[in-house]
Design a protein around this motif. Structure first.
Motif, PDB file in Angstrom:
ATOM      1  N   THR A  62     -22.203  20.888  76.840  1.00  0.00           N
ATOM      2  CA  THR A  62     -22.498  19.651  77.557  1.00  0.00           C
ATOM      3  C   THR A  62     -21.222  18.879  77.841  1.00  0.00           C
ATOM      4  O   THR A  62     -21.019  18.368  78.954  1.00  0.00           O
ATOM      5  CB  THR A  62     -23.465  18.776  76.743  1.00  0.00           C
ATOM      6  OG1 THR A  62     -24.667  19.510  76.481  1.00  0.00           O
ATOM      7  CG2 THR A  62     -23.805  17.504  77.484  1.00  0.00           C
ATOM      8  N   LEU A  63     -20.350  18.780  76.850  1.00  0.00           N
ATOM      9  CA  LEU A  63     -19.101  18.038  77.017  1.00  0.00           C
ATOM     10  C   LEU A  63     -18.216  18.681  78.076  1.00  0.00           C
ATOM     11  O   LEU A  63     -17.613  17.982  78.903  1.00  0.00           O
ATOM     12  CB  LEU A  63     -18.359  17.963  75.680  1.00  0.00           C
ATOM     13  CG  LEU A  63     -17.039  17.172  75.691  1.00  0.00           C
ATOM     14  CD1 LEU A  63     -17.275  15.732  76.131  1.00  0.00           C
ATOM     15  CD2 LEU A  63     -16.372  17.212  74.321  1.00  0.00           C
ATOM     16  N   ARG A  64     -18.151  20.009  78.084  1.00  0.00           N
ATOM     17  CA  ARG A  64     -17.344  20.690  79.094  1.00  0.00           C
ATOM     18  C   ARG A  64     -17.894  20.422  80.503  1.00  0.00           C
ATOM     19  O   ARG A  64     -17.134  20.196  81.451  1.00  0.00           O
ATOM     20  CB  ARG A  64     -17.295  22.196  78.815  1.00  0.00           C
ATOM     21  CG  ARG A  64     -16.366  22.568  77.660  1.00  0.00           C
ATOM     22  CD  ARG A  64     -16.083  24.073  77.668  1.00  0.00           C
ATOM     23  NE  ARG A  64     -17.291  24.853  77.438  1.00  0.00           N
ATOM     24  CZ  ARG A  64     -17.725  25.225  76.242  1.00  0.00           C
ATOM     25  NH1 ARG A  64     -17.056  24.874  75.154  1.00  0.00           N
ATOM     26  NH2 ARG A  64     -18.827  25.948  76.115  1.00  0.00           N
ATOM     27  N   ALA A 107     -17.327  17.584  85.742  1.00  0.00           N
ATOM     28  CA  ALA A 107     -17.869  16.611  86.696  1.00  0.00           C
ATOM     29  C   ALA A 107     -16.973  15.385  86.779  1.00  0.00           C
ATOM     30  O   ALA A 107     -16.755  14.831  87.869  1.00  0.00           O
ATOM     31  CB  ALA A 107     -19.286  16.211  86.282  1.00  0.00           C
ATOM     32  N   GLY A 108     -16.442  14.954  85.644  1.00  0.00           N
ATOM     33  CA  GLY A 108     -15.550  13.800  85.633  1.00  0.00           C
ATOM     34  C   GLY A 108     -14.284  14.039  86.432  1.00  0.00           C
ATOM     35  O   GLY A 108     -13.832  13.169  87.186  1.00  0.00           O
ATOM     36  N   VAL A 135      -9.620  18.041  77.362  1.00  0.00           N
ATOM     37  CA  VAL A 135     -10.933  18.209  76.740  1.00  0.00           C
ATOM     38  C   VAL A 135     -11.486  19.603  77.030  1.00  0.00           C
ATOM     39  O   VAL A 135     -12.060  20.257  76.153  1.00  0.00           O
ATOM     40  CB  VAL A 135     -11.911  17.127  77.244  1.00  0.00           C
ATOM     41  CG1 VAL A 135     -13.338  17.424  76.778  1.00  0.00           C
ATOM     42  CG2 VAL A 135     -11.477  15.752  76.763  1.00  0.00           C
ATOM     43  N   LEU A 136     -11.283  20.088  78.245  1.00  0.00           N
ATOM     44  CA  LEU A 136     -11.745  21.434  78.598  1.00  0.00           C
ATOM     45  C   LEU A 136     -11.045  22.496  77.770  1.00  0.00           C
ATOM     46  O   LEU A 136     -11.634  23.522  77.423  1.00  0.00           O
ATOM     47  CB  LEU A 136     -11.506  21.686  80.089  1.00  0.00           C
ATOM     48  CG  LEU A 136     -12.412  20.946  81.071  1.00  0.00           C
ATOM     49  CD1 LEU A 136     -11.972  21.214  82.497  1.00  0.00           C
ATOM     50  CD2 LEU A 136     -13.859  21.359  80.873  1.00  0.00           C
TER      51      LEU A 136
END
Length: 308
Positions: free
Chosen positions: A198-200, A205-206, A264-265
């Motif tokens: 979900t975070l990825r 998207a961000g 983050v990715l």
């Protein structure tokens, strides 16, 4: 800018962030429903998420009162609903808050009772639709022919972009604040897949919505240059000359936030992933918030009326 103008900045940004975050959460829930049935413990996660969105929305609506010279007369504006976008904004904003509060109350009861029913899904759909209508009304207010800097596609891009950027990255920051499992874990999160997956997805998207603003800004400047009016030229001068430093700060913050999301990715591939991803996500959100404050300041600062 006067205090009343800053109240307008915080009103629009906070309410748009609430709309963007709610829509993001709604999409995640829809994707989760396709993967597995809704679980009883999911109600607790959605309750806290939606309660946070409601708090942000309430703060934004409260800020709007400081912009009004006579706040107690705000309710009387609804009588012009048929002809005034401002009246429609008040109606849909109030309705969005009421529906969101009802949804939070429903999820609170479900969380306490341990129920796994999704009977309130229609309420989530209705709340999302009203939130988007609220955002549309906000945008329509500023599409004024006498304001060349506002009367263009740059205005819906600015308001919709703020909602997406603050909403998507705000949800990512909330997910991280709630704690992440080890990077190699496939433990399901509240949205039907691993928290890392979900975070990825939110990070990708961000980055996309951040990059979109880097396209919108130069196109807006080109449209002002092509307008030919003195008001458009004055707005462009304010944007690039008088407040050029603020514009550079905004663009720099966007780029830095995108770089943080790229980190983050890459996080799950690192042995110290949680320790790296948590601060990176928080930094990305703070940078986006700073950038949006700069952007909304510029939006109001470049206001120049035709003929004045």
């Amino acid at each position: 800018m006067a205090t009343r103008d800053w109240a307008l900045v915080f009103f629009t940004l906070l309410t748009q962030a609430a709309v963007g975050a709610f829509v993001t959460l709604h999409v995640l829930q829809l994707l989760a429903g396709r993967r597995r049935p809704f679980r009883s413990d999911d109600h607790r996660g959605t309750f806290f998420a939606h309660a946070t969105v409601l708090a942000v929305l309430s703060a934004g609506l409260l800020a709007a009162l400081f912009h009004l010279s006579t706040p107690l007369q705000a309710a009387s504006a609804i009588v012009n609903f048929a002809s005034s976008w401002l009246s429609r904004e008040i109606v849909f904003g109030s309705l969005f808050a009421a529906l969101l509060a009802a949804l939070v109350a429903t999820e609170w009861r479900a969380a306490r009772g341990g129920g796994a029913s999704q009977k309130h899904s229609w309420l989530s759909w209705l709340t999302a639709a009203v939130g988007l209508a609220f955002l549309y009304c906000q945008t329509a207010i500023y599409l004024l022919p006498a304001q060349p800097a506002w009367d263009s596609l740059a205005t819906p891009a600015a308001f919709g972009g703020s909602a997406l950027r603050l909403g998507i990255i705000g949800v990512a920051a909330g997910l991280v604040a709630g704690g992440l499992p080890p990077a190699e874990s496939d433990r399901s999160g509240p949205f039907g897949s691993s928290s890392w997956s979900t975070l990825r997805g939110l990070a990708v998207a961000g980055i996309v919505v951040l990059a979109a603003e880097l396209v919108v800004t130069p196109l807006h400047l080109l449209s002002l240059a092509a307008d030919g009016s003195a008001a458009a030229a004055a707005s462009a001068e304010r944007l690039t000359g008088d407040y050029g430093g603020v514009l550079l700060l905004r663009i720099g913050s966007l780029c830095a936030a995108a770089a943080a999301l790229a980190g983050v990715l890459a996080g799950p591939r690192l042995a110290v992933a949680p320790h790296v991803v948590r601060p990176l996500t928080g930094v990305a959100f703070c940078l986006v918030l700073a950038s949006e404050l700069c952007g909304r300041f510029l939006f109001y600062a470049m206001q120049v009326r035709v003929g004045i």
